[in-house]
Design a protein around this motif. Sequence first.
Motif, PDB file in Angstrom:
ATOM      1  N   ASN A  25      33.414  28.170 -14.544  1.00  0.00           N
ATOM      2  CA  ASN A  25      32.226  27.334 -14.553  1.00  0.00           C
ATOM      3  C   ASN A  25      31.572  27.467 -13.180  1.00  0.00           C
ATOM      4  O   ASN A  25      32.101  26.987 -12.184  1.00  0.00           O
ATOM      5  CB  ASN A  25      32.593  25.879 -14.845  1.00  0.00           C
ATOM      6  CG  ASN A  25      31.381  24.983 -14.915  1.00  0.00           C
ATOM      7  OD1 ASN A  25      30.246  25.420 -14.717  1.00  0.00           O
ATOM      8  ND2 ASN A  25      31.608  23.722 -15.207  1.00  0.00           N
ATOM      9  N   SER A  26      30.437  28.106 -13.144  1.00  0.00           N
ATOM     10  CA  SER A  26      29.799  28.414 -11.858  1.00  0.00           C
ATOM     11  C   SER A  26      29.160  27.196 -11.201  1.00  0.00           C
ATOM     12  O   SER A  26      28.762  27.267 -10.044  1.00  0.00           O
ATOM     13  CB  SER A  26      28.750  29.505 -12.058  1.00  0.00           C
ATOM     14  OG  SER A  26      27.807  29.104 -13.028  1.00  0.00           O
ATOM     15  N   HIS A  27      29.063  26.079 -11.922  1.00  0.00           N
ATOM     16  CA  HIS A  27      28.445  24.881 -11.352  1.00  0.00           C
ATOM     17  C   HIS A  27      29.454  23.982 -10.646  1.00  0.00           C
ATOM     18  O   HIS A  27      29.080  22.998 -10.026  1.00  0.00           O
ATOM     19  CB  HIS A  27      27.712  24.096 -12.439  1.00  0.00           C
ATOM     20  CG  HIS A  27      26.569  24.865 -13.017  1.00  0.00           C
ATOM     21  ND1 HIS A  27      25.407  25.092 -12.316  1.00  0.00           N
ATOM     22  CD2 HIS A  27      26.420  25.476 -14.203  1.00  0.00           C
ATOM     23  CE1 HIS A  27      24.577  25.799 -13.061  1.00  0.00           C
ATOM     24  NE2 HIS A  27      25.180  26.050 -14.223  1.00  0.00           N
ATOM     25  N   GLY A  51      31.060  34.981  -5.232  1.00  0.00           N
ATOM     26  CA  GLY A  51      31.735  34.799  -6.521  1.00  0.00           C
ATOM     27  C   GLY A  51      30.942  33.912  -7.455  1.00  0.00           C
ATOM     28  O   GLY A  51      30.807  34.205  -8.651  1.00  0.00           O
ATOM     29  N   ARG A  52      30.385  32.812  -6.940  1.00  0.00           N
ATOM     30  CA  ARG A  52      29.557  31.942  -7.772  1.00  0.00           C
ATOM     31  C   ARG A  52      28.294  32.661  -8.218  1.00  0.00           C
ATOM     32  O   ARG A  52      27.823  32.472  -9.336  1.00  0.00           O
ATOM     33  CB  ARG A  52      29.211  30.660  -7.010  1.00  0.00           C
ATOM     34  CG  ARG A  52      30.382  29.718  -6.896  1.00  0.00           C
ATOM     35  CD  ARG A  52      29.973  28.375  -6.302  1.00  0.00           C
ATOM     36  NE  ARG A  52      29.460  28.484  -4.938  1.00  0.00           N
ATOM     37  CZ  ARG A  52      30.207  28.511  -3.858  1.00  0.00           C
ATOM     38  NH1 ARG A  52      31.508  28.451  -3.973  1.00  0.00           N
ATOM     39  NH2 ARG A  52      29.670  28.594  -2.668  1.00  0.00           N
ATOM     40  N   ILE A  57      25.471  35.229 -12.913  1.00  0.00           N
ATOM     41  CA  ILE A  57      24.943  36.403 -13.610  1.00  0.00           C
ATOM     42  C   ILE A  57      25.587  36.526 -14.983  1.00  0.00           C
ATOM     43  O   ILE A  57      24.902  36.786 -15.979  1.00  0.00           O
ATOM     44  CB  ILE A  57      25.160  37.683 -12.778  1.00  0.00           C
ATOM     45  CG1 ILE A  57      24.282  37.654 -11.533  1.00  0.00           C
ATOM     46  CG2 ILE A  57      24.855  38.929 -13.610  1.00  0.00           C
ATOM     47  CD1 ILE A  57      24.581  38.752 -10.535  1.00  0.00           C
ATOM     48  N   PHE A  58      26.901  36.332 -15.065  1.00  0.00           N
ATOM     49  CA  PHE A  58      27.596  36.405 -16.349  1.00  0.00           C
ATOM     50  C   PHE A  58      27.104  35.342 -17.330  1.00  0.00           C
ATOM     51  O   PHE A  58      27.175  35.541 -18.541  1.00  0.00           O
ATOM     52  CB  PHE A  58      29.101  36.275 -16.175  1.00  0.00           C
ATOM     53  CG  PHE A  58      29.762  37.533 -15.689  1.00  0.00           C
ATOM     54  CD1 PHE A  58      29.535  38.745 -16.317  1.00  0.00           C
ATOM     55  CD2 PHE A  58      30.619  37.500 -14.616  1.00  0.00           C
ATOM     56  CE1 PHE A  58      30.152  39.907 -15.880  1.00  0.00           C
ATOM     57  CE2 PHE A  58      31.244  38.656 -14.171  1.00  0.00           C
ATOM     58  CZ  PHE A  58      31.003  39.862 -14.802  1.00  0.00           C
ATOM     59  N   HIS A  59      26.607  34.231 -16.804  1.00  0.00           N
ATOM     60  CA  HIS A  59      26.094  33.164 -17.667  1.00  0.00           C
ATOM     61  C   HIS A  59      24.586  33.260 -17.873  1.00  0.00           C
ATOM     62  O   HIS A  59      23.987  32.367 -18.468  1.00  0.00           O
ATOM     63  CB  HIS A  59      26.478  31.798 -17.083  1.00  0.00           C
ATOM     64  CG  HIS A  59      27.945  31.538 -17.127  1.00  0.00           C
ATOM     65  ND1 HIS A  59      28.773  31.774 -16.056  1.00  0.00           N
ATOM     66  CD2 HIS A  59      28.745  31.112 -18.132  1.00  0.00           C
ATOM     67  CE1 HIS A  59      30.008  31.476 -16.375  1.00  0.00           C
ATOM     68  NE2 HIS A  59      30.018  31.078 -17.643  1.00  0.00           N
ATOM     69  N   GLY A  60      23.957  34.311 -17.366  1.00  0.00           N
ATOM     70  CA  GLY A  60      22.524  34.528 -17.569  1.00  0.00           C
ATOM     71  C   GLY A  60      21.625  33.691 -16.680  1.00  0.00           C
ATOM     72  O   GLY A  60      20.440  33.577 -16.942  1.00  0.00           O
ATOM     73  N   GLU A  61      22.167  33.133 -15.625  1.00  0.00           N
ATOM     74  CA  GLU A  61      21.410  32.268 -14.716  1.00  0.00           C
ATOM     75  C   GLU A  61      21.056  33.057 -13.457  1.00  0.00           C
ATOM     76  O   GLU A  61      21.668  32.901 -12.409  1.00  0.00           O
ATOM     77  CB  GLU A  61      22.245  31.032 -14.383  1.00  0.00           C
ATOM     78  CG  GLU A  61      22.644  30.244 -15.604  1.00  0.00           C
ATOM     79  CD  GLU A  61      23.744  29.239 -15.340  1.00  0.00           C
ATOM     80  OE1 GLU A  61      24.446  29.358 -14.302  1.00  0.00           O
ATOM     81  OE2 GLU A  61      23.921  28.353 -16.177  1.00  0.00           O
ATOM     82  N   PHE A  62      20.042  33.909 -13.569  1.00  0.00           N
ATOM     83  CA  PHE A  62      19.719  34.842 -12.491  1.00  0.00           C
ATOM     84  C   PHE A  62      19.073  34.157 -11.285  1.00  0.00           C
ATOM     85  O   PHE A  62      19.302  34.562 -10.150  1.00  0.00           O
ATOM     86  CB  PHE A  62      18.836  35.965 -13.028  1.00  0.00           C
ATOM     87  CG  PHE A  62      19.540  36.800 -14.049  1.00  0.00           C
ATOM     88  CD1 PHE A  62      20.479  37.741 -13.665  1.00  0.00           C
ATOM     89  CD2 PHE A  62      19.309  36.622 -15.401  1.00  0.00           C
ATOM     90  CE1 PHE A  62      21.158  38.511 -14.595  1.00  0.00           C
ATOM     91  CE2 PHE A  62      19.975  37.379 -16.342  1.00  0.00           C
ATOM     92  CZ  PHE A  62      20.899  38.321 -15.947  1.00  0.00           C
ATOM     93  N   THR A  63      18.290  33.118 -11.516  1.00  0.00           N
ATOM     94  CA  THR A  63      17.668  32.395 -10.401  1.00  0.00           C
ATOM     95  C   THR A  63      18.732  31.691  -9.566  1.00  0.00           C
ATOM     96  O   THR A  63      18.708  31.759  -8.337  1.00  0.00           O
ATOM     97  CB  THR A  63      16.644  31.375 -10.923  1.00  0.00           C
ATOM     98  OG1 THR A  63      15.712  32.060 -11.751  1.00  0.00           O
ATOM     99  CG2 THR A  63      15.906  30.710  -9.782  1.00  0.00           C
ATOM    100  N   PHE A  66      20.711  34.237  -7.507  1.00  0.00           N
ATOM    101  CA  PHE A  66      20.051  34.673  -6.280  1.00  0.00           C
ATOM    102  C   PHE A  66      20.069  33.571  -5.227  1.00  0.00           C
ATOM    103  O   PHE A  66      20.163  33.859  -4.032  1.00  0.00           O
ATOM    104  CB  PHE A  66      18.613  35.120  -6.566  1.00  0.00           C
ATOM    105  CG  PHE A  66      17.968  35.801  -5.406  1.00  0.00           C
ATOM    106  CD1 PHE A  66      18.282  37.117  -5.095  1.00  0.00           C
ATOM    107  CD2 PHE A  66      17.051  35.135  -4.614  1.00  0.00           C
ATOM    108  CE1 PHE A  66      17.697  37.749  -4.016  1.00  0.00           C
ATOM    109  CE2 PHE A  66      16.458  35.755  -3.533  1.00  0.00           C
ATOM    110  CZ  PHE A  66      16.780  37.069  -3.233  1.00  0.00           C
ATOM    111  N   SER A  67      20.011  32.312  -5.662  1.00  0.00           N
ATOM    112  CA  SER A  67      20.029  31.218  -4.680  1.00  0.00           C
ATOM    113  C   SER A  67      21.427  31.035  -4.073  1.00  0.00           C
ATOM    114  O   SER A  67      21.540  30.576  -2.938  1.00  0.00           O
ATOM    115  CB  SER A  67      19.558  29.911  -5.316  1.00  0.00           C
ATOM    116  OG  SER A  67      20.498  29.433  -6.244  1.00  0.00           O
ATOM    117  N   GLN A  68      22.491  31.391  -4.796  1.00  0.00           N
ATOM    118  CA  GLN A  68      23.837  31.299  -4.243  1.00  0.00           C
ATOM    119  C   GLN A  68      24.097  32.401  -3.221  1.00  0.00           C
ATOM    120  O   GLN A  68      24.628  32.138  -2.152  1.00  0.00           O
ATOM    121  CB  GLN A  68      24.885  31.398  -5.358  1.00  0.00           C
ATOM    122  CG  GLN A  68      25.009  30.167  -6.197  1.00  0.00           C
ATOM    123  CD  GLN A  68      25.593  29.008  -5.435  1.00  0.00           C
ATOM    124  OE1 GLN A  68      26.487  29.165  -4.608  1.00  0.00           O
ATOM    125  NE2 GLN A  68      25.079  27.820  -5.703  1.00  0.00           N
TER     126      GLN A  68
END
Length: 100
Positions: A25-27, A51-52, A57-63, A66-68
Motif C-alpha cells: 500500500n503506497s499510501h 520505493g513508494r 506506478i504499479f497502482h497507476g498513480e503517476f502524479t 512523480f511527487s514522491q
Amino acid sequence: MKHLKNFPIELVFWVTALVLLAAANSHEHHFTLCPLANLGYEGWCPGCGLGRSISHIFHGEFTESFSQHWFGLPALLIIIYRIYTLIKHKNTFKIQTKNT
C-alpha cells in the motif's frame, strides 16, 4: 553445490522486490532501510521515496509517483531491463571462485 553456483540470486532479489512493491500500500509509511531516515535526518535523501514512487506506478498513480520521487519511472525501467538481461544470460552466469 554445482546448482547453487549457477543460481541467479540477483534475479530473485529484483523480482521479489518488484512483487513486494506491487503488493504494498503506497499510501502508508512502512519500515525503511535508509540510514539517514533511521538516524532522524529529516532533510532530503536521494533515495527516500523511490520505493513508494515505484509502488504508485504499479497502482497507476503517476502524479503521486512523480511527487514522491522523480526517478521512480526511470528506476523501474532500469530494474526491468536488468531482470531481462539476467533472464537472457542466466545460462552463462557463473560465480568465479579461486582455488587457493
